[in-house]
Design an enzyme around this catalytic site. Sequence first.
Site, PDB file in Angstrom:
ATOM      1  N   HIS A   1       7.431  11.360   3.209  1.00  0.00           N
ATOM      2  CA  HIS A   1       6.589  11.376   1.998  1.00  0.00           C
ATOM      3  C   HIS A   1       5.132  11.775   2.317  1.00  0.00           C
ATOM      4  CE1 HIS A   1       9.861   9.069   0.149  1.00  0.00           C
ATOM      5  NE2 HIS A   1       9.735   8.147   1.083  1.00  0.00           N
TER       6      HIS A   1
HETATM    7  C1  BDR Z   1       5.265   6.073  -0.450  1.00  0.00           C
HETATM    8  O1  BDR Z   1       5.406   4.659  -0.391  1.00  0.00           O
HETATM    9  C2  BDR Z   1       5.130   4.203   0.916  1.00  0.00           C
HETATM   10  O2  BDR Z   1       6.073   3.281   1.337  1.00  0.00           O
HETATM   11  C3  BDR Z   1       5.070   5.409   1.805  1.00  0.00           C
HETATM   12  O3  BDR Z   1       4.118   5.210   2.833  1.00  0.00           O
HETATM   13  C4  BDR Z   1       4.683   6.525   0.871  1.00  0.00           C
HETATM   14  O4  BDR Z   1       3.283   6.642   0.772  1.00  0.00           O
HETATM   15  C5  BDR Z   1       6.613   6.675  -0.787  1.00  0.00           C
HETATM   16  O5  BDR Z   1       7.083   6.180  -1.999  1.00  0.00           O
END
Ligand code: BDR
Length: 316
Positions: A239
């Site tokens: 992500h």
């Molecule tokens: C986002 O949520 C967090 O757990 C990760 O670091 C990322 O920024 C993904 O949904």
Amino acid sequence: MQKVVWDMDPGIDDALSLILALRSPEVGILGITVVAGNAPLEMTGSNARRVLEHLDAGNIPVAAGAAKPLCRPLEDALGYHGPYGLGDSSLPPPAASLHPEPAWDFLSRAALEAPGEVTLLATGPLTNVACAFERHPQLPGLLAGVVLMGGAYGLTSYGRGNRTPAAEFNIWQDPEAARVVFDSGAGILAVGLDVSMGPAACLGARHLERIRTGQTPAACLAAQLVQYEMRHHGCCRMHDPLALAVLIDASLFRFVSGKVEVMVTDGPERGATRISPLDNGQESSGGSRPTQIASAVDGARFLELFVSRILDERHV
Ligand code: BDR
Ligand code: CA
């Protein structure tokens, strides 16, 4: 090189993106601000400094911000990211202290010192950014732009929630803050689950094998983080590295334009993000700029970029 101030909540994928950024000449990190999200604030502040120091970048300042979302208690994701947020890696506690300024003042000062030149990258819940925009109303207009990881927009079959069926974690954690940011008039570019949940952009066993051949501190840490996430979750979601990749090579992505509405209700829609068409003349009126939302990514090219930079021996 783009000047970047980075608000984050490390977190395995925040840490992976920090490793990538430190090996990317396109990005110059002026400073990091940390927020509570994947882990409580004390841990995210310590994790950011741990990773920086491990990679010989302990000179980058880290300023702490909000310990909880604007209107709600924190619900961290340590269950996903490991007992202190960085899987089972065992970096020593940080040697450096936190920067004395609070995150919102740090952000605003960085933008004021170079008006129109600083990009704000946000890869955690948007609490610090909302506080900065509320305390310094000129800030959205002083930034070159905001690139954020957040939201699920229904643009692909992967654009559904990960924290709840409707909502992505960062937006769900602090929807009130996300609304402030999306309504701020800043030029925003959002990378959401529509692209980051696509299997083509997920690190798998073949990539891990290659990363493991690296001997540098960066490659060793990346291998530990990726291995932890693969062991517990099947593959390693990218992500936050994808959000950073917008600053390294935006041609990896396609975007659609629109206005993003954030649901701030307490029901099942909490934190959902919807795209509505732009109001007539919105773009030309000089008012708020439309948000660009990532709708597709070349996953194979992105993963190659990630792995090859991690393995580049010219860095720590
Ligand atoms: C986002 O949520 C967090 O757990 C990760 O670091 C990322 O920024 C993904 O949904
Ligand atoms: Ca994050």
